[in-house]
Design a protein around this motif. Structure first.
Motif, short mmCIF file in Angstrom:
data_model
loop_
_atom_site.label_atom_id
_atom_site.label_comp_id
_atom_site.label_asym_id
_atom_site.label_seq_id
_atom_site.Cartn_x
_atom_site.Cartn_y
_atom_site.Cartn_z
N GLU A 1 2.36 1.92 -3.28
CA GLU A 1 1.40 2.39 -4.32
C GLU A 1 0.97 4.07 -4.06
O GLU A 1 0.73 4.52 -4.98
CB GLU A 1 0.07 1.39 -4.33
CG GLU A 1 0.23 -0.06 -4.83
CD GLU A 1 -1.01 -0.76 -4.31
OE1 GLU A 1 -2.08 -0.40 -3.86
OE2 GLU A 1 -0.88 -2.03 -4.90
N GLU A 2 0.94 4.08 -2.88
CA GLU A 2 0.95 5.55 -2.40
C GLU A 2 2.02 6.47 -2.90
O GLU A 2 1.62 7.62 -3.36
CB GLU A 2 0.62 5.66 -1.01
CG GLU A 2 0.24 6.93 -0.38
CD GLU A 2 0.23 6.84 1.33
OE1 GLU A 2 0.68 7.89 1.59
OE2 GLU A 2 -0.13 6.03 1.81
N TRP B 1 3.59 10.37 -9.56
CA TRP B 1 2.90 10.71 -10.86
C TRP B 1 2.16 12.05 -10.58
O TRP B 1 2.05 12.85 -11.53
CB TRP B 1 2.02 9.65 -11.18
CG TRP B 1 2.71 8.59 -12.08
CD1 TRP B 1 2.83 7.38 -11.64
CD2 TRP B 1 3.42 8.72 -13.21
NE1 TRP B 1 3.55 6.46 -12.32
CE2 TRP B 1 3.88 7.26 -13.25
CE3 TRP B 1 3.68 9.50 -14.10
CZ2 TRP B 1 4.85 6.88 -14.64
CZ3 TRP B 1 4.45 9.40 -15.12
CH2 TRP B 1 4.96 8.08 -15.31
N GLY B 2 1.58 12.37 -9.57
CA GLY B 2 0.72 13.44 -9.23
C GLY B 2 1.74 14.62 -9.18
O GLY B 2 1.35 15.76 -9.83
N GLU C 1 0.93 -1.09 0.00
CA GLU C 1 -0.10 -0.14 0.08
C GLU C 1 0.88 1.11 0.04
O GLU C 1 0.79 2.14 -0.66
CB GLU C 1 -0.94 -0.04 1.19
CG GLU C 1 -2.05 -0.91 1.02
CD GLU C 1 -2.92 -1.27 2.27
OE1 GLU C 1 -2.43 -0.38 3.41
OE2 GLU C 1 -3.90 -2.11 2.49
N VAL D 1 3.99 5.74 -5.59
CA VAL D 1 3.89 5.91 -6.97
C VAL D 1 2.78 6.83 -7.48
O VAL D 1 3.00 7.74 -8.02
CB VAL D 1 3.80 4.55 -7.60
CG1 VAL D 1 3.40 4.71 -9.05
CG2 VAL D 1 4.87 3.62 -7.44
N GLU D 2 1.55 6.85 -6.64
CA GLU D 2 0.50 7.88 -7.07
C GLU D 2 0.87 9.12 -6.71
O GLU D 2 0.69 9.99 -7.72
CB GLU D 2 -0.77 7.36 -6.18
CG GLU D 2 -2.09 8.24 -6.49
CD GLU D 2 -3.00 7.95 -5.74
OE1 GLU D 2 -3.84 8.70 -5.28
OE2 GLU D 2 -3.31 6.57 -5.59
N ASN D 3 1.71 9.60 -5.73
CA ASN D 3 2.02 10.83 -5.25
C ASN D 3 3.07 11.28 -6.24
O ASN D 3 3.02 12.61 -6.81
CB ASN D 3 2.48 10.84 -3.89
CG ASN D 3 1.29 10.73 -2.82
OD1 ASN D 3 0.25 10.99 -3.18
ND2 ASN D 3 1.77 10.60 -1.69
#
Length: 84
Positions: free
Chosen positions: A67-68, A74-75, A64, A70-72
């Motif tokens: 994934e968090e 990309w943001g 988790e 990677v998401e941040n």
């Protein structure tokens, strides 16, 4: 430390948090100055209790966090592209 040494809950929580990010028992033990066997036991007990109660294990928490991250990332990349 002496055999049978008791550690406070804050240290145990810190070790478990580091395991969720790093997953290296050796690294966490060295970082916190703990015996490797103590950290390994804490991880095993946490995972067993988590599975029994339906909570995420250390491995799931680590996934988790990845994934968090990677998401941040990309943001942030998207924001930088907008600025450029």
């Amino acid at each position: 430390m002496a055999r049978g040494q008791k550690y406070n809950d804050d240290l145990k929580e810190k070790a478990l948090a580091l395991l969720a990010v790093n997953n290296s028992v050796s690294f966490v033990a060295k970082e916190l100055g703990l015996p490797r066997s103590t950290v390994k036991t804490w991880k095993e007990v946490y995972d067993k209790e988590a599975e029994e109660s339906g909570e995420p294990t250390i491995a799931k928490l680590r996934q988790e966090k990845k994934e968090e991250f990677v998401e941040n990332a990309w943001g942030l990349i998207g924001k930088v592209q907008t600025l450029l």
